[in-house]
Scaffold this motif. Structure first.
Motif, short mmCIF file in Angstrom:
data_model
loop_
_atom_site.label_atom_id
_atom_site.label_comp_id
_atom_site.label_asym_id
_atom_site.label_seq_id
_atom_site.Cartn_x
_atom_site.Cartn_y
_atom_site.Cartn_z
N CYS A 32 0.83 -1.41 -0.45
CA CYS A 32 -0.10 0.00 -0.08
C CYS A 32 0.85 1.50 -0.05
CB CYS A 32 -0.45 -0.27 1.46
SG CYS A 32 -1.94 -1.14 1.40
N ALA A 33 2.02 1.11 1.29
CA ALA A 33 2.83 2.53 1.02
C ALA A 33 3.17 2.72 -0.39
CB ALA A 33 3.99 1.94 1.46
N ARG A 34 3.85 1.46 -1.56
CA ARG A 34 3.94 2.11 -3.18
C ARG A 34 2.75 2.06 -3.57
NH1 ARG A 34 4.37 2.63 -7.35
NH2 ARG A 34 6.42 2.13 -9.10
N ALA A 35 2.02 1.20 -4.09
CA ALA A 35 0.89 1.31 -4.64
C ALA A 35 0.10 2.52 -4.62
CB ALA A 35 -0.31 0.17 -4.94
N CYS A 36 -0.49 3.08 -3.03
CA CYS A 36 -1.63 3.82 -2.72
C CYS A 36 -0.58 5.29 -2.10
CB CYS A 36 -2.53 3.14 -2.03
SG CYS A 36 -2.81 2.09 -2.52
N ASN A 37 0.40 5.01 -1.93
CA ASN A 37 0.98 6.22 -1.14
C ASN A 37 0.88 7.11 0.64
OD1 ASN A 37 3.54 8.17 -0.65
ND2 ASN A 37 1.97 9.85 -1.59
N ALA A 38 -0.25 4.95 1.02
CA ALA A 38 -0.55 5.07 1.81
C ALA A 38 0.26 5.56 3.54
CB ALA A 38 -0.96 3.98 2.38
N THR A 39 0.61 6.86 4.10
CA THR A 39 0.76 6.36 5.33
C THR A 39 0.07 6.78 6.65
OG1 THR A 39 -0.25 9.71 4.63
CG2 THR A 39 2.18 8.75 4.19
N LEU A 40 0.73 5.90 7.57
CA LEU A 40 -0.26 5.95 8.81
C LEU A 40 0.52 6.15 9.43
CD1 LEU A 40 -1.84 2.25 7.66
CD2 LEU A 40 -2.73 4.40 8.16
N THR A 41 -0.50 6.31 11.24
CA THR A 41 1.08 6.83 12.06
C THR A 41 1.76 6.14 13.18
OG1 THR A 41 -1.06 6.31 13.40
CG2 THR A 41 -1.07 9.02 12.13
N GLN A 42 2.57 6.06 13.29
CA GLN A 42 2.94 4.78 14.20
C GLN A 42 1.95 3.57 15.53
OE1 GLN A 42 6.47 5.60 17.05
NE2 GLN A 42 6.85 3.90 16.76
N TYR A 43 1.18 4.10 15.50
CA TYR A 43 0.90 2.91 16.37
C TYR A 43 -0.48 2.46 15.08
CZ TYR A 43 2.45 5.15 20.27
OH TYR A 43 3.56 5.65 21.00
N GLN A 44 -0.96 3.28 14.83
CA GLN A 44 -1.83 3.00 13.47
C GLN A 44 -1.48 1.13 13.03
OE1 GLN A 44 -3.09 6.12 11.14
NE2 GLN A 44 -4.88 5.81 11.76
N LEU A 45 0.02 1.36 12.21
CA LEU A 45 1.12 0.42 11.66
C LEU A 45 1.40 -0.99 12.62
CD1 LEU A 45 3.74 2.76 9.96
CD2 LEU A 45 1.64 1.25 9.24
N GLU A 67 -1.68 5.27 -11.46
CA GLU A 67 -1.11 5.97 -12.31
C GLU A 67 0.37 6.12 -11.18
OE1 GLU A 67 -0.71 8.96 -14.55
OE2 GLU A 67 -3.33 7.93 -15.71
N ARG A 68 0.16 5.28 -9.91
CA ARG A 68 1.66 5.00 -9.35
C ARG A 68 2.01 4.19 -9.88
NH1 ARG A 68 2.69 7.74 -4.84
NH2 ARG A 68 3.93 5.79 -4.46
N SER A 69 1.40 3.18 -10.44
CA SER A 69 2.02 2.14 -10.78
C SER A 69 3.13 2.05 -12.21
CB SER A 69 1.10 1.14 -11.55
OG SER A 69 0.34 1.20 -13.01
N ARG A 70 2.73 3.34 -12.42
CA ARG A 70 4.17 3.69 -14.20
C ARG A 70 4.57 4.74 -13.68
NH1 ARG A 70 -1.46 5.50 -16.76
NH2 ARG A 70 -2.15 3.90 -17.74
N ASP A 71 6.19 3.78 -13.84
CA ASP A 71 7.66 4.67 -13.49
C ASP A 71 8.72 4.32 -14.22
OD1 ASP A 71 9.53 5.21 -11.54
OD2 ASP A 71 9.76 4.27 -10.25
N VAL A 72 9.91 5.20 -14.41
CA VAL A 72 10.83 4.53 -14.96
C VAL A 72 12.11 4.68 -14.41
CG1 VAL A 72 12.52 5.97 -16.59
CG2 VAL A 72 9.98 6.56 -16.45
N PHE A 194 11.08 4.39 4.33
CA PHE A 194 12.48 4.05 4.06
C PHE A 194 12.60 2.68 3.29
CE2 PHE A 194 16.55 1.86 5.19
CZ PHE A 194 17.33 2.84 4.75
N GLY A 195 13.47 3.03 2.57
CA GLY A 195 13.79 1.81 1.60
C GLY A 195 12.25 1.11 0.90
N ILE A 196 11.42 2.47 0.84
CA ILE A 196 10.21 1.50 -0.19
C ILE A 196 10.63 1.25 -1.53
CG2 ILE A 196 7.73 2.36 -0.83
CD1 ILE A 196 7.26 3.50 1.96
#
Length: 699
Positions: A32-45, A67-72, A194-196
């Motif tokens: 989800c972090a790569r496909a949706c750019n989902a950002t959650l709080t630490q305690y949600q994670l 759209e986020r699936s496309r990259d170079v 980090f690292g995604i």
């Protein structure tokens, strides 16, 4: 429709990436972090794990995901399709593995079993269903390596297995498994973002390199690099602890109105009609009312007999105490003192003494200067003199000022006036407001008079401003009495001098003082109290706080000594104020480029010894976040600290030890790769030179 078009676009490489691993290792959140750019709080994670699977249909129904699936990557246009899977080992995932271009194998760095399953179960399954597909090993939940595990465990469900510090895997464990399997290794943290990109960009590179071997005619794949190295993650510095100021605890002993009903250390007795007696305290009345201030000041200034007789009384008491040291109980001593003082008063009042009566009556001779001064104060007061009385609470004998009130002053309303002078408040349900207003007028308590008028006029809301102004004036007069020692009834003998103070104010402000002056200790009846190992500056700061609830701003004040003294007097609120001031000064000095490393080291164990826990926590944080510089200058001092402190340093030092090891490994491998690339480029250059310079005859 758009999803199908990606397969038909020329020079657009569609990559199918399958993500596998145990349950609750962070697969879906990584996707989800790569496909949706989902950002959650630490305690949600870190909250309760809910088994989920990322649906491949998201690429058809969600335009943003598409759209986020496309990259170079390396000048190659790609369309990345992520496939999530169940973490249960018994589930059938052969459909997901079909036609996969790369497999991302995940484990959690907080779960050693998930790393063990990488070798024993997952890698074997991957090679069974897609033997030629490249694999990337990913350690998820990197942030748990430096997180507050206690907070993390509180956020998890009650029956979940708590994460222990020993469960956290160092980076080399994952790297060793990856080396054993011959696959690249990366670490990620969705919380820190980090690292995604590293994971999925290098997974794409691995897939494109594999495709280039099979489809060698695709020239646009020639620039694709092999998976790159990942620089280690430097965790952020932990924020400094915030010094919290607790609320000053308020008990019955802290309320000034309590002293009116339980007159400990009372030095005034009002005599009203029908011989009703009310005990009170000069310091509270004098600081609340100008008329009482003038009355008690008159006692000191215009009646020298008062002070002389009081001094002789105190001397007689001290002499008699020394002569009655054989008595067993304090009550025996009090009875003896009372008998002696009565005898001395009888002698003073006999005509044979010097022809002048020295009984402490202001109305001894009509027209005397003392009586004229008393009558100048207006109505309400008839006479004033000194007597030896037994305190109704402590049953101790003590000198008090006896003030006889006019018959117009009735006990009930007068008691209400005194309650107002002590607490600054008036009960709106008071019944006899008319008589109360009359007494307030006679005694010139104009604040109370206005408050009564407001209540009678249904404008009680205006009393808030009157109460505010009353407390401001009272606080200023208390400061003045502290500075001048006016109406003081106790003297503290210190190492470098003495300070006058007021027992009633101390009893209401400090439980330690309340126990000393209100209990069965000798100090409760003494006018001098010896406090060893205390200097005048620190004691003055303590009194300033007890009187005003504010921290002294004296530049000569040593905060460490103040903290030790505040802890000795059981004043946690003052300890917190001193801690806050010390931290502010250290932070200010550090911000101005002044070295405070040695000062912080000296503060640490002193603060721990004297229960300044917030200051100790701040010192620990400062030392840990500046560990390299502090250790380089004060290595011996660091080694001399307690084992608990040294263990804390090793666990929380920044940068952490695991990062330093990873940084060394990264720089070493990076240099090796650079050498390999240089050697490879030389080899290619040599082959090209040989090719262009060869001839058919030579060949």
């Amino acid at each position: 429709m758009d999803a199908d078009m990606d397969y038909e676009r020329p020079n657009v490489e569609t990559i199918k990436c399958v993500v596998v691993g145990d349950n609750a290792v962070g697969k879906t959140r990584l996707i989800c972090a790569r496909a949706c750019n989902a950002t959650l709080t630490q305690y949600q994670l870190l909250a309760t794990h809910v088994p989920t699977v990322w649906a491949i249909d998201q690429y058809r129904v969600c335009q943003e995901v598409l759209e986020r699936s496309r990259d170079v990557v390396d000048e190659v246009s790609i369309s990345l399709r992520l496939w999530d899977t169940f973490g249960d080992h018994h589930k059938d995932r052969r459909f997901a593995y079909g036609r996969s271009d790369v497999v991302v194998l995940c484990f959690s760095i907080a779960n050693p079993n998930s790393l063990n399953h990488v070798k024993t179960m997952w890698y074997q399954e991957i090679k069974h269903f897609c033997p030629r597909t490249p694999v990337i090993l990913v350690g998820c939940q990197l942030d748990l390596r430096y997180a507050d595990l206690e907070a993390v465990n509180r956020a998890r469900r009650p029956l979940a297995r708590p994460i222990k510090r020993g469960d956290i895997l160092p980076p080399e464990r994952g790297r060793e498994v990856a080396k054993e399997l011959g696959i690249p290794y990366y670490e990620t943290s969705v919380f820190d973002q980090f690292g995604i990109k590293d994971v999925f960009d290098n997974a794409i590179r691995a897939a494109l390199i594999s495709r280039r071997h099979l489809q060698f005619w695709k020239s646009h794949l020639k620039k694709v690099q092999k998976p790159l190295l990942q620089a280690p993650f430097l965790p952020p510095k932990a924020p400094p602890p915030v010094i919290k100021i607790p609320e000053n605890p308020v008990t019955n002993m802290n309320e000034s109105g309590y002293l009116l009903d339980n007159p400990l250390c009372a030095d005034v007795m009002f005599v009203l009609q029908d011989q009703n007696h009310i005990f009170a305290h000069k310091i509270y009345l004098a600081t609340s009312s100008s008329k009482f201030y003038d009355l008690f000041l008159l006692e000191c200034e215009e009646s020298p007999d008062f002070s002389e007789t009081q001094c002789s009384t105190d001397k007689t008491s001290r002499d008699f105490l020394s002569s009655t040291s054989h008595l067993e109980t304090v009550d025996d001593i009090d009875d003896a003192i009372l008998a002696t003082l009565k005898t001395s008063n009888d002698k003073l009042s006999t005509p044979e003494s010097d022809g002048t009566s020295k009984m402490l009556e202001l109305e001894t001779e009509e027209g005397s200067s003392a009586r004229r001064a008393l009558s100048s104060l207006g109505k309400g007061f008839v006479s004033m003199h000194k007597e030896i009385q037994i305190n109704p609470v402590s049953n101790r004998t003590c000198p008090v000022t006896v003030v006889k009130m006019d018959s117009s002053v009735q006990p009930g309303p007068f008691k209400t006036v005194l309650q107002f002078l002590y607490a600054g408040q008036l009960d709106e349900n008071e019944k006899d407001l008319t008589r109360l207003a009359q007494i307030a007028e006679i005694l010139e308590v104009f604040d109370l008079r206005m408050m009564v008028e407001n209540i009678m006029n249904k404008e009680a809301f205006m009393n808030q401003e009157i109460t505010k102004a009353f407390h401001v004036r009272k606080a200023n007069r208390i400061k003045e009495c502290l500075c001048k020692g006016t109406f003081s009834d106790v003297t503290f003998k210190l190492d470098d001098g003495s300070i006058n103070a007021h027992k009633p104010l101390l009893i209401c402000s400090c439980e330690w003082m309340s126990a000393m002056f209100g209990g069965s200790f000798v100090e409760s009846s003494n006018s001098e109290v010896v406090l060893p190992n205390i200097n005048k500056t620190s004691m003055q700061a303590i009194l300033d706080y007890l009187y005003t609830k504010q921290l002294s701003s004296s530049q000569e004040l040593d905060m460490l000594e103040l903290i030790a003294l505040a802890n000795r007097f059981c004043l946690p609120h003052l300890v917190a104020l001193a801690e806050q001031h010390a931290v502010q000064e250290l932070t200010k000095a550090s911000g101005n480029g002044i070295g405070v490393d040695g000062e912080v080291l000296s503060y640490l164990e002193w603060a721990q010894f004297h229960n300044a826990n917030q200051l100790a926590a701040w010192c620990l944080h400062y030392i840990c976040t500046n560990y390299n510089s502090v250790c380089s200058k004060f290595r011996k001092e660091i080694k001399a600290k307690s084992p608990d402190n040294q263990e804390y340093f090793e666990r929380h030092r920044w940068p952490p030890v695991w990062y330093l090891k990873e940084e060394d490994h990264y720089q070493r491998v990076k240099k090796e790769r650079e050498k390999e690339d240089i050697a490879l480029n030389k080899h290619h250059s040599k082959r090209k030179w040989c090719f262009w310079n060869s001839s058919p005859l030579v060949a």
